[in-house]
Design a protein around this motif. Structure first.
Motif, PDB file in Angstrom:
ATOM      1  N   ALA A 135      -0.590  72.822  96.507  1.00 26.67           N
ATOM      2  CA  ALA A 135       0.844  72.649  96.814  1.00 26.67           C
ATOM      3  C   ALA A 135       1.697  73.084  95.620  1.00 26.67           C
ATOM      4  N   GLU A 136       1.299  72.684  94.422  1.00 30.04           N
ATOM      5  CA  GLU A 136       2.032  73.081  93.223  1.00 30.04           C
ATOM      6  C   GLU A 136       1.970  74.594  93.031  1.00 30.04           C
ATOM      7  N   THR A 153      14.644  71.688  93.861  1.00 27.29           N
ATOM      8  CA  THR A 153      15.023  71.622  92.446  1.00 27.29           C
ATOM      9  C   THR A 153      13.801  71.304  91.590  1.00 27.29           C
ATOM     10  N   ALA A 154      13.012  70.344  92.020  1.00 26.00           N
ATOM     11  CA  ALA A 154      11.799  69.972  91.282  1.00 26.00           C
ATOM     12  C   ALA A 154      10.822  71.141  91.201  1.00 26.00           C
ATOM     13  N   ALA A 155      10.747  71.932  92.255  1.00 22.73           N
ATOM     14  CA  ALA A 155       9.840  73.087  92.247  1.00 22.73           C
ATOM     15  C   ALA A 155      10.269  74.110  91.199  1.00 22.73           C
ATOM     16  N   PHE A 156      11.563  74.389  91.115  1.00 25.84           N
ATOM     17  CA  PHE A 156      12.043  75.328  90.097  1.00 25.84           C
ATOM     18  C   PHE A 156      11.761  74.796  88.695  1.00 25.84           C
ATOM     19  N   GLU A 181       4.461  80.001  93.363  1.00 26.53           N
ATOM     20  CA  GLU A 181       4.469  81.345  93.940  1.00 26.53           C
ATOM     21  C   GLU A 181       5.745  81.590  94.732  1.00 26.53           C
ATOM     22  N   ALA A 182       6.250  80.571  95.406  1.00 21.62           N
ATOM     23  CA  ALA A 182       7.505  80.707  96.148  1.00 21.62           C
ATOM     24  C   ALA A 182       8.674  80.936  95.193  1.00 21.62           C
ATOM     25  N   VAL A 183       8.691  80.235  94.070  1.00 20.74           N
ATOM     26  CA  VAL A 183       9.740  80.447  93.065  1.00 20.74           C
ATOM     27  C   VAL A 183       9.667  81.885  92.550  1.00 20.74           C
ATOM     28  N   GLU A 184       8.452  82.353  92.270  1.00 22.87           N
ATOM     29  CA  GLU A 184       8.292  83.738  91.805  1.00 22.87           C
ATOM     30  C   GLU A 184       8.836  84.733  92.833  1.00 22.87           C
ATOM     31  N   LYS A 185       8.572  84.478  94.100  1.00 18.95           N
ATOM     32  CA  LYS A 185       9.056  85.372  95.158  1.00 18.95           C
ATOM     33  C   LYS A 185      10.574  85.329  95.267  1.00 18.95           C
ATOM     34  N   VAL A 186      11.158  84.155  95.119  1.00 26.75           N
ATOM     35  CA  VAL A 186      12.618  84.025  95.171  1.00 26.75           C
ATOM     36  C   VAL A 186      13.244  84.831  94.038  1.00 26.75           C
ATOM     37  N   LEU A 246      16.652  79.945  99.744  1.00 21.79           N
ATOM     38  CA  LEU A 246      15.632  81.007  99.755  1.00 21.79           C
ATOM     39  C   LEU A 246      14.238  80.422  99.522  1.00 21.79           C
ATOM     40  N   PHE A 247      14.153  79.483  98.584  1.00 21.55           N
ATOM     41  CA  PHE A 247      12.877  78.824  98.297  1.00 21.55           C
ATOM     42  C   PHE A 247      12.375  78.090  99.539  1.00 21.55           C
TER      43      PHE A 247
END
Length: 148
Positions: free
Chosen positions: A68-69, A10-13, A74-79, A138-139
């Motif tokens: 890490a950030e 959630t924090a990453a999004f 980048e993972a959010v973008e891929k999701v 997915l993330f």
């Protein structure tokens, strides 16, 4: 999904939304800020257009400290790209309403954001929470996080 994983994803999004929804822009911002700081420390009057080697190395180091950030973004973008390809606009909308709207505010208002999403998507509260869980899953997979 464990609570710590839910909180992390959630924090990453939300971090992604707080930083212009672009990993590349975030990298540039970190790099330029570190470059400017290095130039100021060195007393270089020629400005950012002619950085010294030391300032460039420091800027590259600053970016690597934020890896890490950057990887999270980048993972959010891929999701989001994956959901778009799968034509899962419903899940993307849930992410936008709940995680991307006012991301700097405390997450405690998540229930209110879910309610808003219910109205505007439209979908049930249960569906919204299920979609958000799917996005977080997915993330986690994209990021290589341990999901037991």
């Amino acid at each position: 999904m464990k609570d710590y994983l839910r909180d992390y994803t959630t924090a990453a999004f939300r971090f992604y939304a707080q930083n212009d929804k672009s990993a590349e822009k975030y990298k540039k911002k970190v790099y330029i800020q570190a470059l400017e700081d290095g130039m100021i420390r060195e007393g270089n009057k020629s400005g950012i257009s002619k950085p010294t080697e030391t300032a460039i190395i420091a800027a590259e180091g600053a970016v690597s400290l934020k890896i890490a950030e950057i990887n999270d973004m980048e993972a959010v973008e891929k999701v989001i790209a994956e959901l778009d390809v799968k034509r899962r606009r419903d899940i993307i909308q849930a992410i936008e309403y709940v995680y991307f709207s006012n991301p700097q505010k405390d997450i405690e208002d998540i229930k209110a954001k879910v309610h808003i999403a219910e109205i505007y998507i439209p979908a049930s509260e249960r569906s919204i929470y299920r979609w958000l869980r799917q996005a977080r899953d997915l993330f986690a997979v994209e990021r290589g996080l341990r999901v037991n």
